[in-house]
Design a protein around this motif. Structure first.
Motif, PDB file in Angstrom:
ATOM      1  N   LYS A   1       0.840  -1.208   0.000  1.00  0.00           N
ATOM      2  CA  LYS A   1       0.000   0.000   0.000  1.00  0.00           C
ATOM      3  C   LYS A   1       0.874   1.256   0.000  1.00  0.00           C
ATOM      4  O   LYS A   1       0.541   2.251  -0.673  1.00  0.00           O
ATOM      5  CB  LYS A   1      -0.922  -0.011   1.226  1.00  0.00           C
ATOM      6  N   TRP A   2       1.950   1.202   0.741  1.00  0.00           N
ATOM      7  CA  TRP A   2       2.869   2.351   0.769  1.00  0.00           C
ATOM      8  C   TRP A   2       3.531   2.560  -0.585  1.00  0.00           C
ATOM      9  O   TRP A   2       3.663   3.702  -1.046  1.00  0.00           O
ATOM     10  CB  TRP A   2       3.911   2.128   1.858  1.00  0.00           C
ATOM     11  N   LEU A   3       3.938   1.494  -1.244  1.00  0.00           N
ATOM     12  CA  LEU A   3       4.578   1.618  -2.556  1.00  0.00           C
ATOM     13  C   LEU A   3       3.620   2.220  -3.579  1.00  0.00           C
ATOM     14  O   LEU A   3       4.023   3.026  -4.424  1.00  0.00           O
ATOM     15  CB  LEU A   3       5.073   0.252  -3.031  1.00  0.00           C
ATOM     16  N   ILE A   4       2.347   1.837  -3.506  1.00  0.00           N
ATOM     17  CA  ILE A   4       1.347   2.412  -4.419  1.00  0.00           C
ATOM     18  C   ILE A   4       1.237   3.915  -4.184  1.00  0.00           C
ATOM     19  O   ILE A   4       1.253   4.728  -5.121  1.00  0.00           O
ATOM     20  CB  ILE A   4      -0.021   1.732  -4.215  1.00  0.00           C
ATOM     21  N   PHE A   5       1.143   4.295  -2.907  1.00  0.00           N
ATOM     22  CA  PHE A   5       1.045   5.721  -2.568  1.00  0.00           C
ATOM     23  C   PHE A   5       2.282   6.486  -3.038  1.00  0.00           C
ATOM     24  O   PHE A   5       2.187   7.551  -3.666  1.00  0.00           O
ATOM     25  CB  PHE A   5       0.875   5.879  -1.059  1.00  0.00           C
TER      26      PHE A   5
ATOM     27  N   TRP B   1       4.752   0.506 -13.557  1.00  0.00           N
ATOM     28  CA  TRP B   1       4.901  -0.934 -13.321  1.00  0.00           C
ATOM     29  C   TRP B   1       4.873  -1.247 -11.827  1.00  0.00           C
ATOM     30  O   TRP B   1       4.293  -2.253 -11.409  1.00  0.00           O
ATOM     31  CB  TRP B   1       6.205  -1.443 -13.930  1.00  0.00           C
ATOM     32  N   ILE B   2       5.491  -0.389 -11.020  1.00  0.00           N
ATOM     33  CA  ILE B   2       5.469  -0.593  -9.567  1.00  0.00           C
ATOM     34  C   ILE B   2       4.041  -0.517  -9.042  1.00  0.00           C
ATOM     35  O   ILE B   2       3.603  -1.346  -8.230  1.00  0.00           O
ATOM     36  CB  ILE B   2       6.378   0.437  -8.871  1.00  0.00           C
ATOM     37  N   VAL B   3       3.291   0.486  -9.519  1.00  0.00           N
ATOM     38  CA  VAL B   3       1.891   0.634  -9.085  1.00  0.00           C
ATOM     39  C   VAL B   3       1.069  -0.575  -9.497  1.00  0.00           C
ATOM     40  O   VAL B   3       0.319  -1.147  -8.691  1.00  0.00           O
ATOM     41  CB  VAL B   3       1.283   1.927  -9.666  1.00  0.00           C
TER      42      VAL B   3
END
Length: 565
Positions: free
Chosen positions: A401-405, A427-429
């Motif tokens: 969730k943090w990586l998406i944010f 790609w990360i999202v």
């Protein structure tokens, strides 16, 4: 107060006397297993699956029958096997005739290692019913989070959507301990684990054929639908010739027990839907010597299917940790944590990344329990190794969730990013969202999935694999050692392939992969291990079984009290 003639220094003897006097344990007989290797002999106590099944079926049958033992229990079992036959028509349970399916209880086996006193390894083996305790205990319905939301729940025994995964409540109510022993204590008996497994599985196999008389004076039978375990226990309990341990760095070796992936011309790194390994599934068996569960009736055409994939270790404690660790390093290399005028050494950037995570957790009311900070050490990235973060399974969800944010935050300032960096962040999202959709999505359903839910989970699995592969290819071109192509990525693609099979066959119902998820089993392993650390190490194998039976008795009484039974 001291009673005359009682030695208060012998706490174990006093404890046993109290347990026997007041009936504080479930009365399951303990059986001794005698094992010989060379001139040496050892005796290990264990609970026979037949004794476990018979005792529970007579005393507390609701533990095996979805939370309630009544006239509708047979319809519940009949519904399960009707759906399971579409999933696995070659299971030998269907050779016994249809008339006994409504009295056949589906179970799984589980094995793993814990830690007992002095951090010694503890081998733990148990049996778990497939039907969740909520299958017959509530009228409430829940809604999944797929694109086409489906309701599941209720107490209709004829509706597959009413059947729940057995992952709720105390794990002592969902697992039945068969044996536990410290392996280091018996290091001279190399074949002890396999011998114990063979004895227990043979007893269960006999029970599947003969059955026992249950609470209603009728014959009841168990049927094992799989052995769910992590890759390490899978390799050693099955003496596998194809497993993650066989991955070659310079030569190609088969590394999957389900298919020929890893062999020349069959790359296990291929995550496409037309990968070369897909047609090779279950073509050959991954062992040279018959496994210890050989006498347990399952599937003669595909015996390796007995070893079930564990989504918990493959995703949350597996490939997601590789994804998270590599993403953190990649974001550092993309200068997402640099500050002008200050030191931008790796340690400083990782410290800023951790501060960003803590701020995110405070705002979102989330927490990370298994990590104290981001360092080169806990990201396992020293000496050019592929990074992965040593965190708990629940932490993996928070970090995704943090990586998406974080990736979306940088994408919102697209003016300062190159086209290539925008693609990498997207790609990360996509990878983080897909990982969340699958690893959380399987637990947001009941035991059986509708076609729309199967399609949603299939797309999530494929999107994660594709995003991971794109990021790995990008880092390879940059000569960065991130996003290692590891066997657990390949194992995650087997989930997608199974879901593809369901869609191609147009099944109305598909067994949820969470049926073989070990998140609740890990809790059981931890509880048994903690009990073993609080008792005398003398005769620890027998004492663990006694403590387990006492704990089971109290948990059953407490559960029935809360349910008003």
């Amino acid at each position: 107060m001291r009673s005359y003639g009682v030695n208060v220094k012998n706490a174990r003897r006093l404890h046993n006397a109290l347990v026997q006097k007041f009936g504080l344990e479930v009365r399951i007989p303990v059986t001794d297993f005698v094992h010989m290797e060379g001139p040496h002999t050892v005796t290990i106590p264990y609970l026979k699956p037949s004794d476990l099944f018979e005792t529970v079926l007579l005393k507390e049958p609701w533990l095996l029958l979805g939370g309630s033992a009544d006239a509708n229990s047979q319809q519940l079992l009949q519904t399960f096997w009707r759906c399971y036959e579409k999933e696995h028509p070659d299971h030998e349970v269907f050779l016994h005739g249809r008339d006994r399916l409504d009295r056949t209880v589906p179970v799984t086996l589980h094995g793993d290692g814990g830690r007992t006193q002095k951090k010694q390894p503890l081998e733990i083996f148990s049996m778990q019913p497939v039907l969740g305790l909520n299958s017959r205990s509530t009228n409430e319905s829940n809604q999944c989070c797929c694109e086409t939301s489906e309701l599941f729940g209720g107490d209709n025994p004829g509706d597959p959507l009413a059947q729940h995964i057995n992952s709720k409540h105390n794990s002592y109510l969902t697992h039945f301990l068969i044996f536990a022993y410290p392996s280091k204590k018996y290091k001279d008996f190399k074949g002890l684990l396999l011998a114990l497994l063979e004895r227990a599985c043979s007893d269960l196999g006999t029970l599947c054929a003969t059955g026992v008389t249950g609470f209603d004076k009728e014959k009841w039978y168990p049927a094992c639908v799989g052995f769910k375990l992590d890759m390490e226990w899978m390799a050693k309990s099955g003496s596998l010739t194809r497993s993650y341990q066989n991955v070659g760095e310079t030569k190609e070796h088969a590394c999957c027990h389900e298919c020929d992936a890893g062999m020349p011309g069959v790359p296990f790194e291929n995550v496409n839907a037309d990968a070369e390994w897909i047609p090779t599934r279950f073509n050959t068996v991954p062992w040279r010597v018959e496994p210890p569960w050989k006498n347990n009736p399952f599937d003669t055409a595909r015996p390796a299917k007995f070893l079930r994939r564990d989504a918990f270790h493959i995703y949350r404690l597996g490939i997601l940790r590789n994804f998270i660790g590599s993403c953190i390093y990649l974001l550092v290399y993309m200068e997402c944590f640099t500050v002008q005028g200050e030191s931008n050494a790796m340690a400083k950037c990782l410290e800023r990344a951790w501060g960003n995570l803590m701020l995110f957790c405070n705002v979102q009311n989330l927490r990370v329990d298994g990590v104290r900070g981001f360092t080169v050490l806990n990201l396992h990235a020293s000496k050019g190794a592929f990074p992965w973060l040593g965190c708990k399974g629940s932490d993996s969800i928070v970090l995704l969730k943090w990586l998406i944010f974080l990736a979306r935050l940088h994408l919102s300032d697209a003016a300062g990013l190159s086209v290539q960096n925008q693609q990498v962040l997207s790609w990360i999202v996509k990878g983080a969202k897909a990982g969340l959709s699958f690893s959380q999505g399987i637990h947001g359903h009941g035991l059986w999935l509708r076609g729309s839910c199967v399609k949603f989970l299939r797309n999530a699995s494929q999107q994660f694999g594709a995003s991971y592969a794109h990021l790995a290819a990008y880092c390879l071109r940059k000569n960065w050692t991130f996003f290692g192509m590891v066997p657990k990525l390949h194992a995650s693609m087997h989930f997608r392939t199974e879901l593809d099979d369901s869609l191609q066959e147009n099944r109305e119902w598909t067994l949820n992969p969470a049926c073989f998820d070990n998140s609740m089993s890990e809790d059981f392993i931890g509880r048994v291990a903690r009990q073993s650390r609080r008792i005398s190490f003398k005769n620890v194998e027998r004492t663990i079984l006694s403590s387990y039976k006492v704990k089971l008795q109290f948990e059953v009484k407490d559960f029935k009290r809360r349910r008003g039974q």
